[in-house]
Design a protein around this motif. Sequence first.
Motif, PDB file in Angstrom:
ATOM      1  N   HIS A  89       0.830  -1.211   0.000  1.00 25.63           N
ATOM      2  CA  HIS A  89       0.000   0.000   0.000  1.00 25.63           C
ATOM      3  C   HIS A  89       0.861   1.255   0.000  1.00 25.63           C
ATOM      4  O   HIS A  89       0.531   2.252  -0.653  1.00 25.63           O
ATOM      5  CB  HIS A  89      -0.924  -0.002   1.227  1.00 25.63           C
ATOM      6  CG  HIS A  89      -2.315  -0.440   0.909  1.00 25.63           C
ATOM      7  ND1 HIS A  89      -2.597  -1.344  -0.081  1.00 25.63           N
ATOM      8  CD2 HIS A  89      -3.517  -0.092   1.448  1.00 25.63           C
ATOM      9  CE1 HIS A  89      -3.906  -1.541  -0.131  1.00 25.63           C
ATOM     10  NE2 HIS A  89      -4.485  -0.789   0.771  1.00 25.63           N
ATOM     11  N   ALA A  90       1.958   1.220   0.735  1.00 23.99           N
ATOM     12  CA  ALA A  90       2.888   2.346   0.717  1.00 23.99           C
ATOM     13  C   ALA A  90       3.467   2.521  -0.682  1.00 23.99           C
ATOM     14  O   ALA A  90       3.624   3.646  -1.170  1.00 23.99           O
ATOM     15  CB  ALA A  90       4.010   2.123   1.727  1.00 23.99           C
ATOM     16  N   ALA A  91       3.754   1.410  -1.351  1.00 26.67           N
ATOM     17  CA  ALA A  91       4.306   1.474  -2.702  1.00 26.67           C
ATOM     18  C   ALA A  91       3.347   2.159  -3.661  1.00 26.67           C
ATOM     19  O   ALA A  91       3.770   2.913  -4.551  1.00 26.67           O
ATOM     20  CB  ALA A  91       4.649   0.070  -3.193  1.00 26.67           C
ATOM     21  N   GLN A  92       2.056   1.918  -3.501  1.00 29.02           N
ATOM     22  CA  GLN A  92       1.075   2.545  -4.388  1.00 29.02           C
ATOM     23  C   GLN A  92       1.039   4.058  -4.209  1.00 29.02           C
ATOM     24  O   GLN A  92       0.980   4.811  -5.185  1.00 29.02           O
ATOM     25  CB  GLN A  92      -0.301   1.920  -4.146  1.00 29.02           C
ATOM     26  CG  GLN A  92      -0.374   0.494  -4.642  1.00 29.02           C
ATOM     27  CD  GLN A  92      -1.629  -0.254  -4.228  1.00 29.02           C
ATOM     28  OE1 GLN A  92      -1.823  -1.391  -4.627  1.00 29.02           O
ATOM     29  NE2 GLN A  92      -2.484   0.351  -3.420  1.00 29.02           N
ATOM     30  N   ILE A  93       1.077   4.508  -2.958  1.00 28.82           N
ATOM     31  CA  ILE A  93       1.110   5.955  -2.707  1.00 28.82           C
ATOM     32  C   ILE A  93       2.419   6.545  -3.216  1.00 28.82           C
ATOM     33  O   ILE A  93       2.439   7.622  -3.838  1.00 28.82           O
ATOM     34  CB  ILE A  93       0.942   6.249  -1.204  1.00 28.82           C
ATOM     35  CG1 ILE A  93      -0.465   5.835  -0.734  1.00 28.82           C
ATOM     36  CG2 ILE A  93       1.176   7.739  -0.910  1.00 28.82           C
ATOM     37  CD1 ILE A  93      -1.595   6.585  -1.397  1.00 28.82           C
ATOM     38  N   MET A  94       3.519   5.828  -2.982  1.00 30.81           N
ATOM     39  CA  MET A  94       4.814   6.307  -3.456  1.00 30.81           C
ATOM     40  C   MET A  94       4.852   6.389  -4.980  1.00 30.81           C
ATOM     41  O   MET A  94       5.464   7.296  -5.544  1.00 30.81           O
ATOM     42  CB  MET A  94       5.911   5.370  -2.958  1.00 30.81           C
ATOM     43  CG  MET A  94       6.205   5.488  -1.468  1.00 30.81           C
ATOM     44  SD  MET A  94       6.960   7.058  -0.998  1.00 30.81           S
ATOM     45  CE  MET A  94       8.527   6.931  -1.847  1.00 30.81           C
ATOM     46  N   ALA A  95       4.195   5.435  -5.645  1.00 31.33           N
ATOM     47  CA  ALA A  95       4.176   5.445  -7.110  1.00 31.33           C
ATOM     48  C   ALA A  95       3.448   6.664  -7.650  1.00 31.33           C
ATOM     49  O   ALA A  95       3.869   7.279  -8.639  1.00 31.33           O
ATOM     50  CB  ALA A  95       3.523   4.164  -7.625  1.00 31.33           C
ATOM     51  N   LEU A  96       2.355   7.031  -7.003  1.00 34.38           N
ATOM     52  CA  LEU A  96       1.546   8.163  -7.461  1.00 34.38           C
ATOM     53  C   LEU A  96       2.116   9.520  -7.028  1.00 34.38           C
ATOM     54  O   LEU A  96       1.878  10.537  -7.696  1.00 34.38           O
ATOM     55  CB  LEU A  96       0.119   8.029  -6.921  1.00 34.38           C
ATOM     56  CG  LEU A  96      -0.726   6.880  -7.482  1.00 34.38           C
ATOM     57  CD1 LEU A  96      -2.055   6.797  -6.740  1.00 34.38           C
ATOM     58  CD2 LEU A  96      -0.964   7.053  -8.980  1.00 34.38           C
ATOM     59  N   PHE A  97       2.852   9.534  -5.948  1.00 32.44           N
ATOM     60  CA  PHE A  97       3.273  10.789  -5.312  1.00 32.44           C
ATOM     61  C   PHE A  97       3.967  11.769  -6.264  1.00 32.44           C
ATOM     62  O   PHE A  97       3.636  12.959  -6.283  1.00 32.44           O
ATOM     63  CB  PHE A  97       4.155  10.477  -4.096  1.00 32.44           C
ATOM     64  CG  PHE A  97       4.591  11.690  -3.323  1.00 32.44           C
ATOM     65  CD1 PHE A  97       3.662  12.490  -2.672  1.00 32.44           C
ATOM     66  CD2 PHE A  97       5.935  12.039  -3.240  1.00 32.44           C
ATOM     67  CE1 PHE A  97       4.059  13.614  -1.957  1.00 32.44           C
ATOM     68  CE2 PHE A  97       6.341  13.153  -2.531  1.00 32.44           C
ATOM     69  CZ  PHE A  97       5.406  13.935  -1.887  1.00 32.44           C
ATOM     70  N   PRO A  98       4.948  11.353  -7.089  1.00 37.83           N
ATOM     71  CA  PRO A  98       5.590  12.336  -7.973  1.00 37.83           C
ATOM     72  C   PRO A  98       4.709  12.796  -9.129  1.00 37.83           C
ATOM     73  O   PRO A  98       5.049  13.762  -9.813  1.00 37.83           O
ATOM     74  CB  PRO A  98       6.810  11.561  -8.522  1.00 37.83           C
ATOM     75  CG  PRO A  98       6.970  10.384  -7.632  1.00 37.83           C
ATOM     76  CD  PRO A  98       5.595  10.038  -7.174  1.00 37.83           C
TER      77      PRO A  98
END
Length: 428
Positions: A89-98
């Motif tokens: 789930h953290a990876a998904q937010i990190m993927a979208l963040f930039p």
Amino acid sequence: MSEAPQYGFDTLQVHAGARPDPATGARQTPIYQTTAYVFRDADHAAALFNLQEVGYIYSRLTNPTVSVLAERIATLEGGVGGICCSSGHAAQIMALFPLMGPGRNVVASTRLYGGTVTQFSQTIKRFGWSARFVDTDDLDAVRAAIDEDTRAIFCEAIANPGGYITDLDALAAIADAAGLPLIVDNTTATPYLCRPFDHGATLVVHSTTKYLTGNGTVTGGAVIDSGRFDWSASDRFPSLSAPEPAYHGLKFHETFGPLAYTFHSIAVGLRDLGMTMNPQAAHYTLMGIETLSLRMQRHVENAVRVASWLEAHPKVEAVTYAGLPSSPWHDRVARICPKGAGALFTFALKGGYEACVKLVDSVNLFSHVANLGDTRSLIIHSASTTHRQLTPEQQVAAGAAPNVVRLSIGIEDAADIIADLEQALAKV
């Protein structure tokens, strides 16, 4: 000068990213259980903080054990770089963040893990982001959902829970025409069964908790970059193309080229969001990846046998496994997942909700847990657990209707797996 050898998958899953420890000669990657790293001098420290030199500052940003894992997954996926973080789930937010910003949206498949649907439909609203869910088999609907505020398309290679295989080539073509990155969750396929970058994807995310680790011991996530997207082709991605105030106007894409996304995810994403993977978790996952291909071969072999047996059972209404010739997505296996359709699928019981609950309560070998990708066979009734927060319509769209049970087939003897299901179905 001779070219570097081109190693095969089985070799890379053992060696990629790892070298004998320079201090001790240790062959296995050590667990670097440290928070901070000593600088050589003041100039060295300044260069690291100014992104003029690559190195270790603080383990929220980078850690040698975690860096080996990121490089190994990136190598297996065919990417240029990546980061590891605390969970899928953290990876998904990190993927979208930039990519995202207030008012921006992501076009997402309806066939996603229930927690992802909740994260995208509810939680990301707090950032001012939104998601538009579409059936990714309806390509016209995908195109229609894209507007000037769309910043990515998101799907799963093999969808959880139903084992549906996404037509990545078709989605990549739409994303490319719109000037958008395609983000693919490759958790249930792993790079052994599917390499999304070969089908035009821009970014890959993983819950490393699942098949990559394979033993149900630690949580983790990863974001891998293909290095092929032109972040400066438009003004849609200012985090990567425009001057970054925190680094004296540095432009990540101009400065780091194909590694722009990876450097931004470390220097800004992990710095400010802190969704860091701990080194012990990275160590467990590295050990798991060493046997990834061997495990996935057995997972797939067992899944084919179990799904075929279930399809013929009189109490079973339908089986969703794409590895069955009867599946509407069977023709995608050879193209998208040439080594097999994975080991995650669902089946519907004629007895409905109550029959599903009775089945789950009657198994012995299967473990009733909210996980997948373990060496052990796992079972869960998605509608009452992992997809419980969804509406009935969303559950059906995601492949988690009330009469459906999800199986994650392990690497035990297939005959024993079938025998356990047989005795449990006899009680339904």
